[in-house]
Scaffold this motif. Structure first.
Motif, PDB file in Angstrom:
ATOM      1  N   MET A  43       4.441   0.578  -8.358  1.00 50.01           N
ATOM      2  CA  MET A  43       5.160   0.247  -9.597  1.00 50.01           C
ATOM      3  C   MET A  43       5.048   1.398 -10.589  1.00 50.01           C
ATOM      4  N   ILE A  44       3.890   2.034 -10.648  1.00 46.09           N
ATOM      5  CA  ILE A  44       3.711   3.204 -11.512  1.00 46.09           C
ATOM      6  C   ILE A  44       4.641   4.321 -11.058  1.00 46.09           C
ATOM      7  N   LEU A  45       4.664   4.573  -9.749  1.00 45.76           N
ATOM      8  CA  LEU A  45       5.555   5.616  -9.213  1.00 45.76           C
ATOM      9  C   LEU A  45       7.013   5.297  -9.505  1.00 45.76           C
ATOM     10  N   TRP A  46       7.388   4.029  -9.394  1.00 42.90           N
ATOM     11  CA  TRP A  46       8.770   3.622  -9.694  1.00 42.90           C
ATOM     12  C   TRP A  46       9.087   3.841 -11.179  1.00 42.90           C
ATOM     13  N   ALA A  47       8.191   3.386 -12.075  1.00 50.18           N
ATOM     14  CA  ALA A  47       8.436   3.523 -13.518  1.00 50.18           C
ATOM     15  C   ALA A  47       8.529   4.987 -13.930  1.00 50.18           C
ATOM     16  N   ASP A  48       7.838   5.861 -13.206  1.00 51.24           N
ATOM     17  CA  ASP A  48       7.859   7.291 -13.510  1.00 51.24           C
ATOM     18  C   ASP A  48       8.923   8.056 -12.717  1.00 51.24           C
ATOM     19  N   GLY A  49       9.757   7.338 -11.969  1.00 50.76           N
ATOM     20  CA  GLY A  49      10.884   7.966 -11.285  1.00 50.76           C
ATOM     21  C   GLY A  49      10.558   8.622  -9.957  1.00 50.76           C
ATOM     22  N   GLU A  50       9.351   8.445  -9.440  1.00 53.62           N
ATOM     23  CA  GLU A  50       8.999   9.051  -8.154  1.00 53.62           C
ATOM     24  C   GLU A  50       9.428   8.188  -6.969  1.00 53.62           C
ATOM     25  N   LEU A  51       9.578   6.892  -7.177  1.00 53.42           N
ATOM     26  CA  LEU A  51      10.223   6.006  -6.200  1.00 53.42           C
ATOM     27  C   LEU A  51      11.537   5.581  -6.835  1.00 53.42           C
ATOM     28  N   ASP A  52      12.633   5.774  -6.128  1.00 52.86           N
ATOM     29  CA  ASP A  52      13.956   5.579  -6.728  1.00 52.86           C
ATOM     30  C   ASP A  52      14.453   4.140  -6.734  1.00 52.86           C
ATOM     31  N   SER A  53      13.685   3.219  -6.171  1.00 53.57           N
ATOM     32  CA  SER A  53      14.142   1.837  -6.109  1.00 53.57           C
ATOM     33  C   SER A  53      12.947   0.900  -6.068  1.00 53.57           C
ATOM     34  N   LYS A  54      13.090  -0.247  -6.732  1.00 56.30           N
ATOM     35  CA  LYS A  54      12.032  -1.255  -6.657  1.00 56.30           C
ATOM     36  C   LYS A  54      11.883  -1.794  -5.243  1.00 56.30           C
ATOM     37  N   SER A  55      12.894  -1.640  -4.422  1.00 53.70           N
ATOM     38  CA  SER A  55      12.790  -2.113  -3.039  1.00 53.70           C
ATOM     39  C   SER A  55      11.747  -1.322  -2.247  1.00 53.70           C
ATOM     40  N   LYS A  56      11.347  -0.170  -2.753  1.00 54.94           N
ATOM     41  CA  LYS A  56      10.305   0.632  -2.095  1.00 54.94           C
ATOM     42  C   LYS A  56       8.898   0.223  -2.534  1.00 54.94           C
ATOM     43  N   VAL A  57       8.819  -0.737  -3.433  1.00 57.62           N
ATOM     44  CA  VAL A  57       7.539  -1.278  -3.884  1.00 57.62           C
ATOM     45  C   VAL A  57       7.192  -2.421  -2.938  1.00 57.62           C
ATOM     46  N   ASP A  58       6.448  -2.083  -1.875  1.00 59.93           N
ATOM     47  CA  ASP A  58       6.144  -3.057  -0.832  1.00 59.93           C
ATOM     48  C   ASP A  58       4.656  -3.203  -0.552  1.00 59.93           C
ATOM     49  N   GLY A  59       3.810  -2.454  -1.247  1.00 62.83           N
ATOM     50  CA  GLY A  59       2.369  -2.552  -1.048  1.00 62.83           C
ATOM     51  C   GLY A  59       1.844  -1.810   0.174  1.00 62.83           C
ATOM     52  N   VAL A  60       2.690  -0.993   0.803  1.00 61.31           N
ATOM     53  CA  VAL A  60       2.282  -0.231   1.985  1.00 61.31           C
ATOM     54  C   VAL A  60       2.257   1.250   1.613  1.00 61.31           C
ATOM     55  N   PHE A  61       1.092   1.880   1.751  1.00 64.88           N
ATOM     56  CA  PHE A  61       0.924   3.292   1.402  1.00 64.88           C
ATOM     57  C   PHE A  61       1.297   4.138   2.611  1.00 64.88           C
ATOM     58  N   GLY A  62       2.588   4.365   2.774  1.00 63.56           N
ATOM     59  CA  GLY A  62       3.082   5.174   3.871  1.00 63.56           C
ATOM     60  C   GLY A  62       3.437   6.579   3.407  1.00 63.56           C
ATOM     61  N   ASP A  63       4.228   7.266   4.218  1.00 63.60           N
ATOM     62  CA  ASP A  63       4.602   8.644   3.911  1.00 63.60           C
ATOM     63  C   ASP A  63       5.385   8.765   2.603  1.00 63.60           C
ATOM     64  N   GLY A  64       6.262   7.798   2.324  1.00 66.07           N
ATOM     65  CA  GLY A  64       7.033   7.842   1.078  1.00 66.07           C
ATOM     66  C   GLY A  64       6.142   7.756  -0.145  1.00 66.07           C
ATOM     67  N   THR A  65       5.161   6.861  -0.112  1.00 62.77           N
ATOM     68  CA  THR A  65       4.231   6.720  -1.233  1.00 62.77           C
ATOM     69  C   THR A  65       3.328   7.945  -1.333  1.00 62.77           C
ATOM     70  N   TYR A  66       2.903   8.465  -0.203  1.00 63.47           N
ATOM     71  CA  TYR A  66       2.083   9.686  -0.183  1.00 63.47           C
ATOM     72  C   TYR A  66       2.836  10.839  -0.859  1.00 63.47           C
ATOM     73  N   ASN A  67       4.082  11.069  -0.449  1.00 61.83           N
ATOM     74  CA  ASN A  67       4.871  12.167  -1.025  1.00 61.83           C
ATOM     75  C   ASN A  67       5.175  11.934  -2.500  1.00 61.83           C
ATOM     76  N   ALA A  68       5.465  10.689  -2.859  1.00 58.46           N
ATOM     77  CA  ALA A  68       5.735  10.368  -4.266  1.00 58.46           C
ATOM     78  C   ALA A  68       4.469  10.564  -5.113  1.00 58.46           C
ATOM     79  N   THR A  69       3.320  10.239  -4.548  1.00 61.39           N
ATOM     80  CA  THR A  69       2.048  10.424  -5.263  1.00 61.39           C
ATOM     81  C   THR A  69       1.775  11.903  -5.497  1.00 61.39           C
TER      82      THR A  69
END
Length: 187
Positions: A74-100
């Motif tokens: 949710m933090i990544l989404w609010a800061d524009g690093e995840l482009d959609s709330k649909s990517k907020v799934d609670g799984v720390f995969g490659d997308g979350t790693y790169n966004a972090t």
């Protein structure tokens, strides 16, 4: 010195060494550089400042499927690093790693955060994210609920610290979720 005396002294040394080893192992989760606070939830107590400075690690191999990861997304989404709330799934995969990693880099460049750009959410990254978490209402005292808003670069979301100190947040579906490390209910 007799063999019997040597054995007693050696035994005492062994007991001391084992006691020290047990103490080190039992304190490792809280003491090891940003590994884990030892608590089941993102937690705070007393004054709001510094609540997130002792949180656990989130990464692809640690708490990778959890509501705490969902809070981080949710933090990544609010800061524009995840482009959609649909990517907020609670799984720390490659997308979350790169966004972090992108988030850490941007916070360093824009604000001099001094974060390690490693794609892992540890004590320093959690503590820095709290910089953008603002008190809306409520109280910091024992038994009170503190209402908060994470104000990101592009959006915001609501959070609250409950009277028991555990944090809840509104996830990508608009549901309130406890920010737990050991389970995942957000999707």
């Amino acid at each position: 010195m007799s063999w019997h005396t040597k054995r007693i002294k050696l035994g005492a040394c062994m007991v001391g060494a084992l006691t020290a080893a047990v103490l080190v192992v039992s304190t490792t989760p809280a003491a090891a550089a940003g590994t884990y606070s030892g608590l089941a939830y993102v937690y705070g107590t007393g004054e709001f400042d510094g609540d997130w400075g002792n949180e656990g690690i989130l990464q692809r191999t640690t708490h990778a499927s959890s509501n705490a990861t969902c809070l981080w997304q949710m933090i990544l989404w609010a800061d524009g690093e995840l482009d959609s709330k649909s990517k907020v799934d609670g799984v720390f995969g490659d997308g979350t790693y790169n966004a972090t990693r992108a988030w850490q880099q941007r916070e360093n460049v824009n604000y001099g955060a001094g974060l390690t750009v490693d794609g892992s959410v540890g004590k320093g990254t959690f503590a820095w994210a709290q910089t953008w978490l603002q008190v809306v209402s409520g109280g910091e005292g024992a038994g009170q609920t503190l209402y908060l808003s994470y104000n990101g670069l592009y959006d915001h979301f609501d959070a609250r610290r409950l009277p028991d100190g555990n944090y809840e947040f509104v996830d990508g579906d608009g549901s309130w979720r406890k920010a737990g490390y050991d389970y995942r209910t957000c999707s």
